[in-house]
Design a protein around this motif. Structure first.
Motif, short mmCIF file in Angstrom:
data_model
loop_
_atom_site.label_atom_id
_atom_site.label_comp_id
_atom_site.label_asym_id
_atom_site.label_seq_id
_atom_site.Cartn_x
_atom_site.Cartn_y
_atom_site.Cartn_z
N ASN A 98 0.78 -1.23 0.00
CA ASN A 98 0.00 0.00 0.00
C ASN A 98 0.81 1.29 0.00
OD1 ASN A 98 -2.55 -1.34 0.11
ND2 ASN A 98 -2.11 -1.81 2.24
N ALA B 250 -3.04 4.68 -3.23
CA ALA B 250 -4.38 5.25 -3.30
C ALA B 250 -4.35 6.73 -3.67
CB ALA B 250 -5.07 5.08 -1.95
N ILE C 228 -6.69 8.77 -2.58
CA ILE C 228 -7.18 9.41 -1.37
C ILE C 228 -6.75 8.54 -0.19
CG2 ILE C 228 -9.23 10.10 -0.07
CD1 ILE C 228 -10.63 10.42 -2.83
N ILE C 229 -6.28 9.20 0.87
CA ILE C 229 -5.83 8.46 2.05
C ILE C 229 -6.73 8.81 3.24
CG2 ILE C 229 -4.10 10.22 2.61
CD1 ILE C 229 -2.33 7.89 3.64
N THR C 230 -7.15 7.82 3.97
CA THR C 230 -8.00 8.02 5.13
C THR C 230 -7.14 8.35 6.35
OG1 THR C 230 -7.94 5.72 5.83
CG2 THR C 230 -9.66 6.33 4.23
N GLU C 231 -7.79 8.88 7.38
CA GLU C 231 -7.08 9.16 8.63
C GLU C 231 -6.50 7.88 9.22
OE1 GLU C 231 -6.18 12.06 10.02
OE2 GLU C 231 -7.02 12.99 8.22
N SER C 232 -7.24 6.78 9.11
CA SER C 232 -6.77 5.50 9.62
C SER C 232 -5.51 5.04 8.88
CB SER C 232 -7.87 4.44 9.46
OG SER C 232 -7.39 3.18 9.83
N GLN C 233 -5.49 5.22 7.56
CA GLN C 233 -4.31 4.85 6.78
C GLN C 233 -3.12 5.74 7.15
OE1 GLN C 233 -6.32 5.31 3.04
NE2 GLN C 233 -6.28 3.10 2.65
N LYS C 234 -3.37 7.03 7.35
CA LYS C 234 -2.30 7.94 7.77
C LYS C 234 -1.70 7.47 9.09
CE LYS C 234 -4.03 12.28 5.88
NZ LYS C 234 -4.49 13.63 6.24
N GLU C 235 -2.56 7.14 10.04
CA GLU C 235 -2.07 6.71 11.35
C GLU C 235 -1.28 5.41 11.24
OE1 GLU C 235 -0.75 6.62 14.96
OE2 GLU C 235 -1.74 8.37 14.08
N THR C 236 -1.71 4.49 10.38
CA THR C 236 -0.97 3.24 10.17
C THR C 236 0.43 3.53 9.64
OG1 THR C 236 -3.00 2.00 9.75
CG2 THR C 236 -0.95 1.07 8.87
#
Length: 93
Positions: A37, A59, A61-69
């Motif tokens: 990813n 991706a 667009i990146i989600t907040e969850s993905q950013k935190e990961t």
């Protein structure tokens, strides 16, 4: 302009060497984290640039969850974690 060369004996580490008017410039960088990813590159400080971390994602667009990961993986990475105090946020486009 320049060329990346693998560093012998150090996996996922490269040296960039400038060409032409950039021929006096050099830079070491490492593929610090790689998965399906995202990719995190770590660049050593040079005379013309600060220590840097680049994050490339698949991706659009990146989600907040993905950013935190990603940020958690960076915080746990042995190469990068000692430099995190020097990292400054930038605007993502």
């Amino acid at each position: 302009l320049g060329i990346d060369h693998p560093v012998d004996g150090i996996p996922r580490t490269f040296q960039w060497k400038g060409k032409g008017v950039n021929r006096t410039f050099r830079n070491h960088f490492e593929v610090a984290i790689i998965n399906e990813n995202y990719l995190v590159l770590f660049f050593e400080k040079t005379i013309t640039s600060p220590t840097a971390i680049d994050v490339l994602i698949r991706a659009r667009i990146i989600t907040e969850s993905q950013k935190e990961t990603i940020f958690q993986a960076v915080r746990e990475n042995i190469t990068i974690r000692d430099y995190l105090d020097a990292v400054r946020p930038v605007t993502l486009i």
